[in-house]
Design a protein around this motif. Structure first.
Motif, short mmCIF file in Angstrom:
data_model
loop_
_atom_site.label_atom_id
_atom_site.label_comp_id
_atom_site.label_asym_id
_atom_site.label_seq_id
_atom_site.Cartn_x
_atom_site.Cartn_y
_atom_site.Cartn_z
N LYS B 15 -20.80 21.23 24.74
CA LYS B 15 -21.19 21.84 23.47
C LYS B 15 -21.01 23.37 23.55
CE LYS B 15 -24.72 21.88 19.94
NZ LYS B 15 -26.12 21.57 19.63
N ARG B 16 -21.46 23.91 24.66
CA ARG B 16 -21.38 25.36 24.82
C ARG B 16 -19.91 25.82 24.80
NH1 ARG B 16 -23.31 25.67 29.62
NH2 ARG B 16 -22.02 27.04 30.87
N PHE B 17 -19.09 25.16 25.57
CA PHE B 17 -17.70 25.62 25.68
C PHE B 17 -16.88 25.31 24.42
CE2 PHE B 17 -18.28 25.20 30.50
CZ PHE B 17 -18.66 26.53 30.59
N LEU B 18 -17.15 24.16 23.83
CA LEU B 18 -16.32 23.77 22.69
C LEU B 18 -16.72 24.48 21.41
CD1 LEU B 18 -15.92 19.96 23.40
CD2 LEU B 18 -14.32 21.80 23.89
N THR B 19 -17.91 25.05 21.40
CA THR B 19 -18.31 25.75 20.17
C THR B 19 -18.27 27.27 20.37
OG1 THR B 19 -20.64 25.63 20.79
CG2 THR B 19 -19.80 23.86 19.38
N GLY B 20 -17.63 27.69 21.43
CA GLY B 20 -17.47 29.15 21.63
C GLY B 20 -18.74 29.85 22.06
N LYS B 21 -19.69 29.10 22.63
CA LYS B 21 -20.94 29.74 23.04
C LYS B 21 -20.99 30.03 24.54
CE LYS B 21 -22.84 29.41 18.95
NZ LYS B 21 -22.78 30.58 18.07
N GLY B 22 -19.87 29.87 25.21
CA GLY B 22 -19.83 30.25 26.62
C GLY B 22 -20.08 31.74 26.73
N ARG B 23 -20.54 32.16 27.90
CA ARG B 23 -20.79 33.59 28.09
C ARG B 23 -20.08 34.02 29.37
NH1 ARG B 23 -25.40 36.68 30.08
NH2 ARG B 23 -25.69 38.56 28.82
N TYR B 24 -18.91 34.56 29.16
CA TYR B 24 -18.09 34.99 30.28
C TYR B 24 -18.35 36.47 30.55
CZ TYR B 24 -15.82 30.56 29.45
OH TYR B 24 -15.58 29.21 29.30
N THR B 25 -17.86 36.94 31.69
CA THR B 25 -18.13 38.33 32.06
C THR B 25 -17.69 39.29 30.96
OG1 THR B 25 -17.96 37.81 34.39
CG2 THR B 25 -17.67 40.12 33.79
N SER B 26 -16.51 39.05 30.40
CA SER B 26 -16.05 40.02 29.41
C SER B 26 -16.80 39.90 28.08
CB SER B 26 -14.53 39.92 29.20
OG SER B 26 -14.23 38.71 28.57
N ASP B 27 -17.61 38.85 27.92
CA ASP B 27 -18.46 38.77 26.72
C ASP B 27 -19.68 39.67 26.84
OD1 ASP B 27 -16.93 36.80 25.48
OD2 ASP B 27 -17.95 35.19 26.56
N ILE B 28 -19.97 40.12 28.04
CA ILE B 28 -21.20 40.90 28.25
C ILE B 28 -20.90 42.38 28.07
CG2 ILE B 28 -23.03 41.45 29.92
CD1 ILE B 28 -22.33 38.73 31.27
N ASN B 29 -21.70 43.03 27.29
CA ASN B 29 -21.55 44.47 27.07
C ASN B 29 -22.91 45.13 27.24
OD1 ASN B 29 -18.70 44.82 26.25
ND2 ASN B 29 -19.31 43.34 24.70
N LEU B 30 -22.92 46.29 27.86
CA LEU B 30 -24.16 47.01 28.07
C LEU B 30 -24.12 48.32 27.31
CD1 LEU B 30 -24.42 46.41 31.92
CD2 LEU B 30 -25.65 45.19 30.12
#
Ligand code: FAD
Lengths: 261, 792
Positions: B15-30
């Motif tokens: 569900k997470r991966f197929l709905t675009g809710k994965g959280r990869y390193t480049s998704d993280i911003n500080l």
């Protein structure tokens, strides 16, 4: 990617007015944008031509099929008229790149770019096409000048490409397994008087193979070219295929095309 | 309650991966983060005469530019080889220093020498273009086979030789060869590959000046191990002041085991500039700087009797390490390769000799299968050739030399606990309709096509552990795993694992195991991994070790929970712990038939008291809470095995190879989730078939990578494959309580020889190298035509 100015032209006049020695037209962007991103090209101005209505659409007459420059590959591939008049042309369009590329890339962009392994240039040669620009009409045989080189002048805009409807035709591509561009693609078209065998991928620029054309004009059957060996001395040689292999593929693909006609 | 182990439970990850809710390193911003761009060498080998950053420093948005000099001044350690290998003559291997930023010399195209940190990515890029470097270009060494004759790349490393290693007994092998009726010999190249994980590498380093803690988000297969390496060898920060988080990671295949230059540089620089730094690789950087795989040149010989008994085996290999030796760089062509090169056969005498060489190419390290694909390719190509030369059916010849009794003491190192190779072969033949092949070949022939069939049998040593064994062979760390199983007061369970999932579906497989062990519904179990601040420790995921080592740690921690549950139940129900049984989530006192659910026990453990009474449900001296930790160090590697069969059809006019049929019959021991295992097999096969037919990393003689994009590097696609025919034989491993063996690498190990044996069979036995591209096959078809017409 370097900074650039973006313009959207509403008609042909505006597009040509905006163009300069340091500009490019933006059609599908499938060539222009990757080369800008990789730093291989940079422009001061990008002129979007996709909103120019006059550049789109497919018209079929008794003798020819005319395709507007910003017509996408997918539109040609799916066009009922094209499928009926020149099925091999729709077939060619369906084999370009992948769905994303076909949904954006345009015939005008492909022809203007004249990539040595692109598919459409071979159709232009095989189908005695006329390139209509905002300035003149250019015969395909005089249009493709060399690697990535055409008869277009700076800022000259392709409006449409007119293909002559042949009696029979077929395009056979041996794709590079990585890029799926043609290692060699051969477009065979039998017209009333003669046969064209347009070859892409084999040399720096698309060409009509005189030997194959002659043999097939005499007798339109694959057996007439069965044992032909082409001179490979001016053919491309790279990590994907040697010149010798390309020369052999030209004959093999031509035979397949004749058999498929 | 039905057991979940063995069933096709849908993936919790989907569900997470197929709905675009994965959280990869480049998704993280500080907040307030900066962006890094690395200045990389365009030359394969050059001295850095002068590095001028003055113009770049004035470029807009630049925060800092750091070079190899600063990193040397701060004594930041370099990248290291994780295994020390000793040469045949007893000397230790020779490895060059590999500073995270090169200072004096660069050794491959892509070797970084400076980092430009700016307020935006665009500003960083444009400033990086203004860094001017004056190089003295030196002659590059790029060929694996000729590396020992090239210029010396690293001072003090003669002949570019890292080590010259021997496993086995040359004298015994000589005696065996003297007795042979026939010697089959082969020269092969194991082509160089680029792993091409879907997610490019990335990192984001943050520094908190108050707590003095660095947090590194990174695309790693093993965050705990990365932290250990960065602290102990990189001198980046003490271990307790470094947190490494590997969130969702989009594929690794070994390429994300290493701590890379960018991880160290960004962590170090974040502290220096006191701001967060983000770096995300572009695809072309991945091609150039991710570790590459394979790249062996091998000569091998098999001594046989006329009736097909194998007597002896020799393996002389040159292995390319690339420019530097990295974490698994030195063990991959030695202990992961040499012992497996005798394959699934009883061969009384054998040796593997490996010369590992440095070249001016990207570092070569563990890539899916790591050493075992190279080993299997060597022996299985050789056995196939033997079957042709001896005129014995390829499956019969193999079966003739299979061991029949287990444990099977393999010639060189391993004792294989369990297996049934003959059953696997017979099932594979049946699945592939081996006996009906001739009719299919005739059909191809009638259409002007050439058809070939290829077989290969493999075993592999995976589940990489036990610590005592690997450390005795030179490994710099222990290779156990740990798990923590934690009940909440309200009955759900969190399992912390030191393994890392980057496509392996741990969240599902591990939850299935815990659900069965604890009798808790799978929805109430969460698997947590990928953060050194969460959970105990782990050595990471590679070598098909997550389930066989990490999974067993979970089982053992669950067993400890159950033991405690029994003690608490006994106290609460006034029985003795020995009389308490645990089944399907319930503790039952057999004599009285009284019971407590595991949820009730968890509640009692966290709320150990009763209103108005001074009474605890916990036995005297028992700690409150319900949480257990286990470390597991198995007694042996695990040994999956199997037989694969492929059929190809070749168009002799173009040389195009079409893979018509592919059958894989594997023994992975007990299978926890067949659907996930199928996915692993499919992926492995895609990469193995990719190696055989499509993929090839090619450098020119100056060390430029010729295949640095998808225009030139052929990644296989779905339409290159037939439907895979997959089956199993299951002999349970005897070395762990689940009986599991690991399945992640099998496809990549077995497929290259299987497919190449089929291609070469179609070509009448003509050797060609991988990948079997259309042109190579076309040339071989022309030779075949010539020799056929001569014969006629
Ligand atoms: C992954 C990938 C795979 C591909 N595979 C294939 C393949 O298999 N076969 C194949 O043939 N091609 C392939 N292509 C190229 C594709 O067909 C492109 O669409 C085509 O080359 C360019 O068309 P475009 O509309 O995207 O042009 P753009 O990128 O927008 O423009 C390209 C150039 O043409 C000029 N131009 C555009 N339109 C006009 C016009 N009307 N008049 C004058 N000049 C104009 C622009 O100024 C620019 O210089 C592939 C591309 C990609 C990215």
């Amino acid at each position: 990617m370097k900074d650039f100015n973006y313009h959207s032209a509403k008609d042909i006049k505006e597009a040509s007015k905006l163009s300069s020695s340091n500009s490019a037209f933006l059609a599908g962007g499938m060539t222009t944008i990757p080369s800008m991103k990789l730093g291989l090209a940079s422009y001061k101005d990008l002129i979007n031509i996709k909103n120019i209505k006059k550049l789109s659409g497919i018209k079929v007459s008794a003798k020819s099929v005319t395709i507007g420059a910003i017509t996408k590959h997918v539109e040609v591939a799916n066009s009922k008229e094209v499928k009926k008049a020149i099925p091999s042309l729709a077939n060619l369009a369906e084999g370009i790149g992948d769905p994303q590329v076909r949904n954006r890339g345009t015939i005008g962009g492909s022809v203007a770019n004249n990539d040595p392994s692109a598919d459409y240039p071979s159709a232009c040669i095989a189908l005695n096409a006329t390139i209509h620009t905002n300035d003149r009409k250019i015969e395909a045989s005089k249009f493709f000048k060399g690697m990535f080189e055409t008869a277009l002048k700076k800022g000259e805009l392709i409006e449409a490409i007119e293909f002559q409807i042949p009696e029979k035709s077929s395009y056979q591509k041996h794709p590079n397994p990585a890029s799926r561009y043609a290692v060699v693609g051969v477009y065979v078209a039998k017209h009333k008087k003669d046969v064209n065998v347009a070859v892409t991928g084999a040399k720096p620029c698309v060409y009509n193979d005189k030997d194959l054309s002659k043999a097939l004009s005499n007798s339109f059957s694959s057996s007439s070219i069965q044992n032909m060996e082409l001179d490979s001395s001016d053919m491309n040689s790279d990590i994907h295929a040697s010149a010798e292999y390309r020369a052999s593929l030209v004959v093999t693909q031509a035979k397949k095309a004749v058999d498929a006609c | 309650m039905a057991s979940l182990v063995g069933s096709r439970v849908e993936r919790k990850e989907d569900k997470r991966f197929l709905t675009g809710k994965g959280r990869y390193t480049s998704d993280i911003n500080l907040a307030n983060q900066t962006y890094a761009i690395f200045v990389r060498s365009p030359h394969a080998r050059a001295q850095i005469k002068k590095l001028d950053i003055s113009k770049a420093q004035k470029s807009s948005g630049v925060v800092s530019i750091l070079t190899g000099s600063e990193i040397a001044e701060d004594k930041i350690g370099g990248l290291i080889a994780g295994w020390a290998i000793r040469s045949e003559d007893g000397t230790e291997m020779k490895c060059p220093a590999n500073p995270p930023l090169a200072k004096d010399i660069v050794n491959f195209v892509g070797d970084p020498l400076a980092v430009v940190i700016a307020e935006s990515l665009e500003e960083a890029k444009s400033a990086a273009e203004k860094v001017s470097v004056d190089y003295k270009v030196l002659k590059a060494v790029t060929s694996t086979a000729d590396a020992m004759n090239g210029d010396t790349i690293h001072e003090g490393i003669d002949k570019n030789l890292c080590f010259d290693w021997l496993l086995g007994d040359r004298q015994k092998v000589k005696e065996a060869f003297d007795k042979a009726d026939k010697v089959i010999s082969i020269d092969i190249i194991n082509n160089r590959l680029i792993p091409n994980a879907m997610e490019p590498r990335a990192c984001l380093a943050d520094y908190n000046s108050a707590s003095e803690e660095i947090t590194l988000y990174t695309t790693s297969q093993n965050p705990h191990l990365s932290r250990l390496i960065m602290s102990a060898f990189g001198n980046v920060s003490p271990e307790h002041k470094l947190r490494v988080v590997a969130p969702d990671v989009g594929g690794g295949f070994g390429s994300k085991i290493n701590v890379y230059n960018e991880d160290i540089v960004c962590s170090w620089a974040a502290k220096k500039i006191n701001r967060a730094i983000k770096w995300v690789a572009e695809r072309s950087e991945s091609f150039l700087t991710d570790i590459h795989g394979r790249d062996h040149v091998t000569h091998a010989e098999l001594a046989v009797t006329n009736d097909g008994k194998f007597l002896g085996f020799k393996n002389e290999t040159i292995a390319n390490l690339g420019a530097y030796a990295r974490v698994f760089g030195t063990v991959t062509p030695t202990y992961l390769f040499g012992p497996c090169a005798t394959g699934v056969y009883e061969i009384p005498a054998a040796y593997s000799n490996v010369k590992a060489v440095f070249t001016n190419t990207a570092p070569v390290d563990a890539y899916r299968g790591a050493g075992r694909p190279e080993a299997t390719y060597t022996i299985e190509r050789l056995v196939e050739k033997a079957s042709m030369e001896l005129g014995i059916d390829k499956t019969e010849l193999r079966m003739k030399n299979f061991p029949t009794a287990f444990p099977f003491k393999q010639t060189l190192v391993h004792t294989v606990d369990s297996g049934d190779y003959i059953a696997g072969m017979e099932k594979a033949k049946q699945m592939a309709d081996y006996n009906g092949y001739e009719a299919r070949r005739k059909d191809s022939e009638s259409r002007g096509k050439l058809r070939g069939i290829g077989v290969s049998s493999y075993f592999e040593a995976c589940g990489i552990a036990p610590s005592a064994a690997v450390m005795s062979l030179g490994c710099g760390v222990g290779l156990w795993e740990s798990a923590e199983v934690r009940f909440n007061p309200t009955g759900q369970v969190t399992v912390y694992t030191g393994s890392h999932s980057h496509g392996q579906s741990h969240q599902t497989t591990f939850a299935q195991i815990a659900a069965d062990e604890l009798g808790v519904p799978i929805e109430n179990i969460d698997i947590v991994h990928g953060d050194t601040d969460k959970g105990t420790f782990g050595m990471g995921t590679y070598g098909s070790r997550s389930l066989t080592v990490g999974g067993i740690a979970i089982v053992n921690a669950c067993k400890k929970i159950v033991e405690k549950g029994k003690r608490v139940t006994a106290k609460m129900l006034e029985a003795s712990p020995e009389d308490v049984e645990f089944k399907d989530g319930e503790f039952i006192v057999a004599k009285s038939n009284k019971k407590k659910t595991i949820g009730e026990i968890a509640f009692a453990c966290y709320l150990p008291g009763v209103r108005d009474e001074m009474k605890s449900p916990l036995p005297e001296g028992e700690e409150p809470g319900l949480k257990e930790t286990a470390f597991f160090d198995p007694s042996n590697f695990s040994f999956p095995a199997g037989t694969h069969i492929a059929e190809v059809e070749i168009d002799p006019e173009t040389g195009e190879v079409k893979l018509e049929k592919y059958t894989a019959c594997d023994d992975f021991g007990r299978i926890i989730n067949p659907m996930i295992v199928e996915g692993q097999v499919h992926g492995g096969l895609a990469q193995g078939i990719g190696q055989a037919l499509y993929e090839n990393a090619e450098y020119d003689e100056t060390g430029q990578l010729m295949t640095g994009s998808y225009m030139d590097y052929t990644m296989p696609r779905a339409d290159n494959f037939p439907e895979f025919n997959i089956g199993y034989t299951c002999t349970h491993a005897t070395t762990n309580p689940l009986g599991v063996k690991g399945c992640g690498e099998a496809g990549a190990i077995a497929a290259p020889p299987t497919v190449m044996n089929a291609v070469i069979d179609a070509l009448g036995g003509q050797e060609i190298t991988m990948p079997a591209t259309a042109e190579k096959v076309w040339k071989a078809c022309k030779n075949l035509k010539k020799s056929n017409s001569k014969a006629a």
